[in-house]
Motif scaffolding. Structure first.
Motif, PDB file in Angstrom:
ATOM      1  N   GLU A 173    -102.131 -24.073  36.706  1.00 16.09           N
ATOM      2  CA  GLU A 173    -102.728 -25.240  37.361  1.00 16.09           C
ATOM      3  C   GLU A 173    -102.689 -25.108  38.876  1.00 16.09           C
ATOM      4  O   GLU A 173    -102.781 -26.102  39.598  1.00 16.09           O
ATOM      5  N   ARG A 176    -107.734 -22.496  42.240  1.00 18.58           N
ATOM      6  CA  ARG A 176    -108.499 -21.374  41.661  1.00 18.58           C
ATOM      7  C   ARG A 176    -108.803 -20.280  42.682  1.00 18.58           C
ATOM      8  O   ARG A 176    -109.196 -19.182  42.306  1.00 18.58           O
ATOM      9  N   ARG A 274    -101.871 -22.301  18.287  1.00 18.12           N
ATOM     10  CA  ARG A 274    -101.643 -23.184  19.425  1.00 18.12           C
ATOM     11  C   ARG A 274    -101.618 -22.406  20.736  1.00 18.12           C
ATOM     12  O   ARG A 274    -102.162 -22.839  21.755  1.00 18.12           O
ATOM     13  N   LEU A 280    -107.146 -20.715  25.737  1.00 21.89           N
ATOM     14  CA  LEU A 280    -108.584 -21.041  25.768  1.00 21.89           C
ATOM     15  C   LEU A 280    -108.858 -22.249  26.656  1.00 21.89           C
ATOM     16  O   LEU A 280    -109.817 -22.259  27.424  1.00 21.89           O
ATOM     17  N   LYS A 281    -108.000 -23.266  26.558  1.00 20.22           N
ATOM     18  CA  LYS A 281    -108.188 -24.465  27.382  1.00 20.22           C
ATOM     19  C   LYS A 281    -108.167 -24.092  28.863  1.00 20.22           C
ATOM     20  O   LYS A 281    -108.920 -24.646  29.657  1.00 20.22           O
ATOM     21  N   ARG A 284    -111.463 -22.045  29.804  1.00 25.22           N
ATOM     22  CA  ARG A 284    -112.735 -22.773  29.790  1.00 25.22           C
ATOM     23  C   ARG A 284    -113.009 -23.524  31.083  1.00 25.22           C
ATOM     24  O   ARG A 284    -114.108 -24.014  31.307  1.00 25.22           O
ATOM     25  N   ILE A 285    -111.994 -23.671  31.921  1.00 26.31           N
ATOM     26  CA  ILE A 285    -112.164 -24.455  33.148  1.00 26.31           C
ATOM     27  C   ILE A 285    -113.073 -23.707  34.119  1.00 26.31           C
ATOM     28  O   ILE A 285    -112.939 -22.491  34.299  1.00 26.31           O
ATOM     29  N   ASP A 286    -113.995 -24.442  34.717  1.00 24.49           N
ATOM     30  CA  ASP A 286    -114.915 -23.849  35.696  1.00 24.49           C
ATOM     31  C   ASP A 286    -114.122 -23.111  36.772  1.00 24.49           C
ATOM     32  O   ASP A 286    -113.165 -23.651  37.326  1.00 24.49           O
TER      33      ASP A 286
ATOM     34  N   TYR B 162    -110.709 -34.853  25.082  1.00 19.96           N
ATOM     35  CA  TYR B 162    -110.863 -33.478  25.579  1.00 19.96           C
ATOM     36  C   TYR B 162    -112.191 -32.883  25.112  1.00 19.96           C
ATOM     37  O   TYR B 162    -112.943 -32.306  25.904  1.00 19.96           O
ATOM     38  N   LEU B 197    -113.865 -29.543  35.873  1.00 21.74           N
ATOM     39  CA  LEU B 197    -114.980 -29.307  34.965  1.00 21.74           C
ATOM     40  C   LEU B 197    -114.615 -28.184  34.016  1.00 21.74           C
ATOM     41  O   LEU B 197    -114.014 -27.186  34.424  1.00 21.74           O
ATOM     42  N   TYR B 198    -114.982 -28.338  32.763  1.00 19.59           N
ATOM     43  CA  TYR B 198    -114.787 -27.260  31.793  1.00 19.59           C
ATOM     44  C   TYR B 198    -115.793 -27.444  30.678  1.00 19.59           C
ATOM     45  O   TYR B 198    -116.350 -28.526  30.512  1.00 19.59           O
ATOM     46  N   THR B 199    -116.048 -26.400  29.958  1.00 19.01           N
ATOM     47  CA  THR B 199    -117.000 -26.487  28.857  1.00 19.01           C
ATOM     48  C   THR B 199    -116.350 -26.026  27.562  1.00 19.01           C
ATOM     49  O   THR B 199    -115.462 -25.181  27.568  1.00 19.01           O
TER      50      THR B 199
END
Lengths: 378, 337
Positions: A173, A176, A274, A280-281, A284-286, B162, B197-199
């Protein structure tokens, strides 16, 4: 009554969100002798499965939790004591524990502080700080990882020192922005983090890419480093499974990512659904994929590591140790061979690229022991 | 950083952030601003449930109130999409789809194919579905399978905050028409959602709960009812694997089949009418591709084949609940040849 020879084996807390674990399998029979570090019982949480080890030597007198039981963090799993203890005394211990144990409270108090953030230049860096005392330890995760990679270690290392586990730029977190993605830039972010929290010198332990960053700091700013522990480190030779790096960055779906993550462990069963979902979570973040791609080009190109400092190991003045899993499928354990004599090297059989997770108790003993010795050596 | 917000906030945030990210994203729908063309405060409503509240003050004319003519504004959204914008149209109740069915089914869904791949129609239609709020037969249906039936449409049914955010951003960025079905009873449910943002890719089911005895497949609100049943059943030693396909078109066949191959026993829970539904569709998929693994007949938990009743007591009986799911699971778990 707290007889020092009696050890209450309790449900550990692996990671900030763990509140309970399930006893999968006992590995030692009642009455069996155990040595410190022996694996006693397999425990599974929502996120991860691992074994709980004996903290002391003795006899496992009582298996309090049955296989299949879900036990809250801090709850009693078993009792280890010297060979001569009377069964009645074990009964008393179990009874006393049952009467005084408050699961919620224990889960909260052993959870300690949650993660914090600090501004380092233009970046916000997330970190976890545990324990008190110095010199502190700074833990640097590898490519694509985050501070949770140390979930089996940060607590164990925080006895007698503050442990900082941080998310590198582009990871977890933290912000980026990875700049040019080079090891130098990442090392600058870590020293900036140390400045912001007035940490110096520190024992630095780095895993994989984090190892290369730690090495860079030890070479360029040795005064900041009390000791250096490199775990399955990048930066020690050209070989790396570049296919893993590419596959990890490219994987957008669970199956593809699971196949990549399994390469990290000697035992692929450790990659739970899990764990895959959590990664993956993150992915997936831009902006994450770009940051990872940029970071990858900072140390891997043309299928090999582009940034390695093996030839400069002789210049390192701080106490240094190297830990490697023999079954590492990402960076070969052969990188741990043929190093200067001053470097302590340990190969861990049965561990892959994530020894701090797969062989947590050994790695904790190695890290803590090394940090203690380095702290007293002038 | 992830924090806990509602399904409704997650949708608002997805719209807000993607509008900030991409100037071609516009919103249209009935009362989504509230106050247009009348005296009084603009942004008074933000849609009948306030989902789009706060977006008009921020994005002005990119958030448009439309007349109460679904055929006109859904048609306009489809046309705007075909000519380069990324409209997100809010169709208040999915029950009103009939009014604009041609625009969706015979226009938007066909453009890419009929124009030789040269036209793209990146339109999103958000709509509210589901029973349980005493809104009677014309405001309570779950017609997602009707749109799943149409080639050229993608269909999304998020069950939690989510997924709602990630799937909506993916829908906006997708170059084909996407219909998002939001369950009206889920808007106030909470969950952890990243601020950024996320997809979420389409066609990737979520294994919401792992278990080795019975596979439950459920969408939207039914995911929660299934989890409730699974907890009760676990106390009796029956471990359910709960799979939320998240999108019905495309459908993640692989995750469903993989689970059925390990459990051999299946319950499909669907809030839609029982004929020609996602339940029958998934049931056929399993019967064809995992027949060898089945150890019990596939069970479907659905409402009866009737309109959604207005009488509260009947509506409660109509919608599948945890007890009905539990009964079906016990039936397949206890079945032997």
């Amino acid at each position: 009554m707290r007889d020092p020879e009696i050890h209450r084996l309790t449900m550990p807390k692996w990671g900030l969100t763990m509140t309970a674990g399930m006893v999968v399998k006992w590995l030692v029979d009642e009455g069996g002798e155990v040595a410190a570090g022996d694996e006693l019982v397999e425990v599974e949480t929502e996120k991860i499965a691992s074994a709980v080890e004996a903290a002391t030597a003795g006899v496992l007198h009582r298996r309090v939790a049955d296989e299949g039981d879900t036990v809250p963090v801090g709850g009693l799993l078993g009792v280890i004591a010297g060979p001569d203890i009377a069964p009645e005394q074990i009964d008393l211990i179990v009874e006393e524990f049952a009467e005084t144990f408050v699961p919620g409270e224990e889960a909260v108090t052993t959870g300690g502080p949650s993660t914090q953030r600090v501004q380092v230049g233009d970046r916000s860096i997330r970190y976890l700080a545990l324990g008190e005392g110095g010199p502190p330890a700074v833990l640097l995760h590898g490519f694509g990882g985050d501070l949770n990679n140390w979930l089996f270690n940060s607590d164990a290392l925080s006895t007698g020192r503050t442990v900082y586990a941080l998310d590198l730029p582009g990871h977890g977190e933290s912000s980026r922005d990875v700049g040019d993605g080079s090891i130098d830039t990442l090392a600058g972010a870590v020293t900036g983090f140390m400045d912001a929290l007035a940490i110096s010198p520190a024992h630095i332990a780095g895993h994989s890419l984090g190892g290369a960053i730690a090495l860079q700091i030890a070479l360029s700013e040795p005064a900041r480093v009390a000791s250096l522990s490199l775990i399955a480190s990048a930066g020690l030779g050209p070989e790396i499974d570049a296919g893993f790096i590419e596959g990890f960055v490219a994987a957008e779906r669970r199956r593809a990512l699971r196949d990549e993550l399994q390469k990290l462990f000697a035992d692929p069963a450790l990659v739970t659904r899990r764990l895959v979902d959590d990664v993956l979570k993150f992915k997936r973040i831009d902006g994450v994929a770009d940051a990872l791609r940029k970071t990858a080009t900072g140390f891997v190109s043309g299928g090999a590591q582009s940034h390695y400092l093996r030839d400069r190991l002789g210049e390192i003045t701080v106490p240094t140790q190297i830990i490697w899993g023999e079954m590492d499928g990402i960076i070969p354990a052969s990188h741990a061979a043929g190093l200067p004599d001053s470097i302590e090297t340990t190969l861990l059989p049965g561990a892959g690229h994530m020894p701090m997770m797969e062989a947590a108790s050994e790695v904790n003993l190695l890290l803590a022991g090394f940090m203690e010795r380095a702290a007293v050596t002038p | 950083m992830a924090r806990t917000i509602t399904y409704q906030q997650a949708i608002n945030e997805a719209l807000d952030q993607e509008m900030g990210n991409d100037p071609s994203v516009i919103l249209m729908g009935e009362d989504i601003v509230g106050g247009s063309g009348a005296d009084g405060e603009m942004d008074a409503w933000g849609g009948p449930l306030g989902i789009t509240k706060g977006l008009y003050p921020k994005y002005g004319d990119r958030v448009m109130d439309t007349p109460i003519t679904e055929s006109a504004f859904i048609g306009a959204a489809v046309g705007a999409a075909a000519s380069g914008l990324r409209p997100v149209a809010e169709l208040m109740f999915s029950d009103f789809m009939g009014v604009c069915f041609d625009q969706i089914y015979n226009q938007a869904a066909k453009f890419r194919y009929m124009f030789g791949g040269k036209a793209e129609t990146p339109v999103v239609i958000r709509t509210m579905y589901g029973a349980g709020i005493r809104a009677a037969a014309q405001h309570s249906q779950s017609p997602y399978s009707i749109f799943t039936h149409v080639p050229g449409l993608k269909v999304v049914v998020p069950s939690n905050p989510y997924d709602a955010k990630g799937l909506l951003i993916q829908a906006i960025r997708d170059n084909d028409p996407v219909i998002c079905f939001e369950h009206k009873s889920l808007y106030q449910t909470e969950g952890e959602v990243p601020e950024e943002l996320y997809t979420l890719p389409f066609g990737e089911a979520n294994v919401v709960r792992e278990g080795g005895d019975v596979t439950i497949i459920a969408l939207g609100l039914m995911v929660h009812r299934s989890l409730e049943a699974a907890e009760t059943l676990a106390a009796d030693g029956i471990e359910c694997e709960v799979i939320d396909p998240r999108t019905t078109s495309p459908l993640d066949d692989e995750t469903i089949l993989e689970s059925v191959e390990s459990t051999g026993r299946v319950v499909i829970v669907d809030e839609a009418s029982p004929r020609c539904s996602m339940a029958t569709d998934i049931s056929a998929l399993i019967a064809r591709d995992a027949f060898g693994s089945l150890e019990a007949p596939i069970q479907m938990v659905t409402p009866p084949h009737t309109p959604v009743p207005f009488a509260g007591s009947l509506e409660d009986l109509y919608v599948p609940d945890a007890t009905k799911i539990e009964t079906a699971v016990r039936q397949v778990a206890g079945y032997s040849r």
